[in-house]
Design a protein around this motif. Structure first.
Motif, PDB file in Angstrom:
ATOM      1  N   ASP A   1       0.809  -1.143  -0.079  1.00 28.98           N
ATOM      2  CA  ASP A   1       0.055  -0.101  -0.089  1.00 28.98           C
ATOM      3  C   ASP A   1       0.838   1.188  -0.030  1.00 28.98           C
ATOM      4  O   ASP A   1       2.024   1.187   0.510  1.00 28.98           O
ATOM      5  CB  ASP A   1      -1.086   0.013   1.217  1.00 28.98           C
TER       6      ASP A   1
ATOM      7  N   SER B   1      -3.185  -5.123  -5.388  1.00 25.47           N
ATOM      8  CA  SER B   1      -4.655  -4.705  -5.574  1.00 25.47           C
ATOM      9  C   SER B   1      -4.643  -3.754  -6.750  1.00 25.47           C
ATOM     10  O   SER B   1      -3.612  -3.082  -7.046  1.00 25.47           O
ATOM     11  CB  SER B   1      -5.656  -4.183  -4.508  1.00 25.47           C
ATOM     12  N   GLN B   2      -5.966  -3.741  -7.654  1.00 21.06           N
ATOM     13  CA  GLN B   2      -5.635  -2.676  -8.603  1.00 21.06           C
ATOM     14  C   GLN B   2      -5.590  -1.103  -7.854  1.00 21.06           C
ATOM     15  O   GLN B   2      -4.690  -0.346  -8.554  1.00 21.06           O
ATOM     16  CB  GLN B   2      -7.041  -2.679  -9.030  1.00 21.06           C
ATOM     17  N   LYS B   3      -5.895  -1.187  -6.864  1.00 24.29           N
ATOM     18  CA  LYS B   3      -5.859   0.442  -6.158  1.00 24.29           C
ATOM     19  C   LYS B   3      -4.361   0.617  -5.796  1.00 24.29           C
ATOM     20  O   LYS B   3      -3.952   1.648  -6.293  1.00 24.29           O
ATOM     21  CB  LYS B   3      -6.547   0.466  -4.922  1.00 24.29           C
ATOM     22  N   THR B   4      -3.650  -0.291  -5.377  1.00 30.04           N
ATOM     23  CA  THR B   4      -2.111  -0.283  -4.861  1.00 30.04           C
ATOM     24  C   THR B   4      -1.416   0.018  -6.367  1.00 30.04           C
ATOM     25  O   THR B   4      -0.569   0.855  -6.435  1.00 30.04           O
ATOM     26  CB  THR B   4      -1.680  -1.313  -4.534  1.00 30.04           C
TER      27      THR B   4
ATOM     28  N   VAL C   1      -0.892  -7.293 -10.980  1.00 35.28           N
ATOM     29  CA  VAL C   1      -1.772  -7.486  -9.899  1.00 35.28           C
ATOM     30  C   VAL C   1      -1.966  -8.916  -9.294  1.00 35.28           C
ATOM     31  O   VAL C   1      -2.329  -9.693 -10.313  1.00 35.28           O
ATOM     32  CB  VAL C   1      -3.035  -6.667 -10.147  1.00 35.28           C
TER      33      VAL C   1
ATOM     34  N   TYR D   1      -3.580 -10.603  -6.040  1.00 30.87           N
ATOM     35  CA  TYR D   1      -4.045 -10.581  -4.934  1.00 30.87           C
ATOM     36  C   TYR D   1      -3.397 -11.481  -3.728  1.00 30.87           C
ATOM     37  O   TYR D   1      -3.166 -12.468  -4.116  1.00 30.87           O
ATOM     38  CB  TYR D   1      -5.765 -10.844  -4.694  1.00 30.87           C
TER      39      TYR D   1
ATOM     40  N   PHE E   1      -4.945  -4.153   0.687  1.00 29.46           N
ATOM     41  CA  PHE E   1      -5.654  -5.098   0.354  1.00 29.46           C
ATOM     42  C   PHE E   1      -6.625  -5.300   1.288  1.00 29.46           C
ATOM     43  O   PHE E   1      -7.921  -5.096   0.621  1.00 29.46           O
ATOM     44  CB  PHE E   1      -4.410  -6.297   0.464  1.00 29.46           C
TER      45      PHE E   1
ATOM     46  N   ALA F   1     -12.294   1.391  -3.004  1.00 32.50           N
ATOM     47  CA  ALA F   1     -11.107   0.389  -3.470  1.00 32.50           C
ATOM     48  C   ALA F   1     -10.115   0.725  -2.432  1.00 32.50           C
ATOM     49  O   ALA F   1      -9.741   1.889  -1.914  1.00 32.50           O
ATOM     50  CB  ALA F   1     -10.544   0.639  -4.795  1.00 32.50           C
ATOM     51  N   PRO F   2      -9.342  -0.461  -2.043  1.00 34.06           N
ATOM     52  CA  PRO F   2      -9.489  -1.868  -2.620  1.00 34.06           C
ATOM     53  C   PRO F   2     -10.243  -2.697  -1.626  1.00 34.06           C
ATOM     54  O   PRO F   2     -10.498  -3.997  -1.701  1.00 34.06           O
ATOM     55  CB  PRO F   2      -8.010  -2.352  -2.364  1.00 34.06           C
TER      56      PRO F   2
ATOM     57  N   GLU G   1     -12.803  -4.192  -3.973  1.00 35.19           N
ATOM     58  CA  GLU G   1     -12.084  -5.394  -4.510  1.00 35.19           C
ATOM     59  C   GLU G   1     -12.105  -6.647  -4.163  1.00 35.19           C
ATOM     60  O   GLU G   1     -12.223  -7.602  -4.598  1.00 35.19           O
ATOM     61  CB  GLU G   1     -10.491  -4.820  -5.017  1.00 35.19           C
ATOM     62  N   VAL G   2     -11.598  -6.583  -2.718  1.00 38.91           N
ATOM     63  CA  VAL G   2     -11.448  -7.718  -2.091  1.00 38.91           C
ATOM     64  C   VAL G   2     -13.114  -8.384  -1.694  1.00 38.91           C
ATOM     65  O   VAL G   2     -13.332  -9.445  -1.851  1.00 38.91           O
ATOM     66  CB  VAL G   2     -10.921  -7.402  -0.478  1.00 38.91           C
TER      67      VAL G   2
END
Length: 392
Positions: free
Chosen positions: A108, A149-152, A169, A171, A289, A309-310, A313-314
């Protein structure tokens, strides 16, 4: 493959990062690869030093002495060695092997964002901003990245000033201990172990005192729910002892007698705590995450989390979502009241409705299978080595 993992020093007693490093190293060893872990030793650092000096002593070990040791040994590793940084926060070491095949794992960028004053809830002093700038200087020498993650990944690409050779990416993978069990048996064990009456259920939060975990928000939601609910099931927070500020918030709650903070909970009890909970409340302000979301779902527990997000996402399509807590006390009261309605909705699910939610969570959690994650990472490692050999 010959793989060298750079890892955080053990003398700092981090928790999640060493677990991640061990997962990677053990997973690659199990797949037949040769693995070595490099991390600084406590040569000048001592836990007995005054608190004000410990950080600076650790910096001497990490950023002055350790690089000298690495430079001396770097030529001894075969040309086909892959150097892996288990955390982008180890960035100051990246230039040591920037011209060798390497991969940087990114978790992150909350500290990086905070240092740039992008996070109102977390102000950073001058020395902290300089430290984060050093980290950024380091990882921007990297060429290959894996984000959790996509955010990271989005944050990473915003901080890089160039297009990396590769950026994927993957996870995080879950520990296999997180599996569903009997809710009744889980609650019986919780009662016996922690001496808390949870036979009729309880709300759960798992996390530390970090600003982004929003433990304060958990208490605010619980207070708002109890203020209108006719039920009185307890709230359990599992993690480190509360900060002074959080302890005050708990003491000032009209329902403080039903709020419990459990620290030093053994690993075998965490899955039981998830399973026995009426709902898992995770209103994080930000994450890299969001491990507990997947852990709770894998343990057959409904999840309420933030609709950003994320976390989204999770949680996928299996979670209940609430807005991010506003950084304004008056607005936060409205936020807590609205979030409490979601809490009540989950609590009042019929057995059939609750089972549908649980099944959706279990299906979602399968995305985070550790073996599958390690297979993906192994393939990326191989591709990086292959691309490096072609370019040379």
């Amino acid at each position: 493959m010959n793989i060298v993992f750079f890892s955080h020093p053990s003398f700092l007693h981090h928790q999640s990062m060493p677990r991640f490093s061990f997962m990677l190293s053990n997973g690659m060893i199990a797949r037949g690869h040769s693995v070595k872990i490099l991390s600084p030793k406590a040569l000048v650092y001592t836990p007995n030093a005054p608190v004000v000096f410990r950080k600076w002593l650790s910096y001497i070990d990490q950023y002055l002495l350790f690089p000298l040791q690495v430079r001396k040994s770097i030529k001894s590793f075969p040309a086909d060695t892959l150097f892996v940084f288990t955390d982008h926060a180890l960035g100051p070491w990246v230039p040591l092997v920037a011209e060798r095949p390497h991969v940087i794992h990114c978790h992150d960028f909350l500290a990086q964002r905070s240092a740039l004053q992008e996070v109102s809830e977390n102000s950073v002093g001058w020395t902290g901003r300089q430290y984060q700038q050093l980290i950024r200087w380091g990882y921007t020498h990297g060429k290959n990245f894996i984000s959790v993650s996509q955010k990271t990944k989005e944050d990473l690409h915003r901080f890089l000033t160039y297009q990396p050779y590769s950026s994927e990416v993957v996870y995080n993978g879950l520990n296999q201990l997180f599996v569903p069990s009997s809710i009744a048996k889980a609650r019986v064990i919780m009662v016996k172990k922690f001496k808390i009456q949870v036979s009729n259920g309880y709300f759960l939060h798992v996390g530390g005192n970090q600003w982004y975990k929003n433990r304060r928000g958990v208490i605010e939601i619980y207070n708002a729910w109890r203020a209108t609910a006719k039920l009185s099931i307890p709230l359990i927070l599992i993690g480190e002892p509360p900060s002074n500020n959080l302890a005050d918030i708990i003491r000032n709650s009209p329902f403080f007698a039903d709020i419990y903070v459990l620290s030093g909970v053994g690993d075998k009890y965490i899955p039981l705590a998830y399973t026995g909970a009426s709902a898992f409340v995770f209103p994080s302000l930000a994450e890299g995450f969001g491990w507990p979301i997947a852990e709770a779902m894998a343990s057959a527990c409904p999840v309420i989390t933030t609709n950003e997000a994320p976390m989204t996402e999770v949680a996928g399509d299996a979670g209940f979502f609430i807005p991010r807590r506003p950084d304004n006390n008056d607005a936060a009261k409205v936020w807590a009241a609205e979030a409490a309605k979601v809490l009540d909705t989950v609590l009042r699910l019929s057995p059939t409705e609750r089972q549908i939610v649980i099944e959706a969570g279990l299906t979602n959690a399968k995305r985070f299978n550790t073996e599958s994650v390690l297979n993906q990472i192994e393939k990326i490692y191989e591709n990086v080595l292959k691309a490096s050999s072609i370019s040379t």
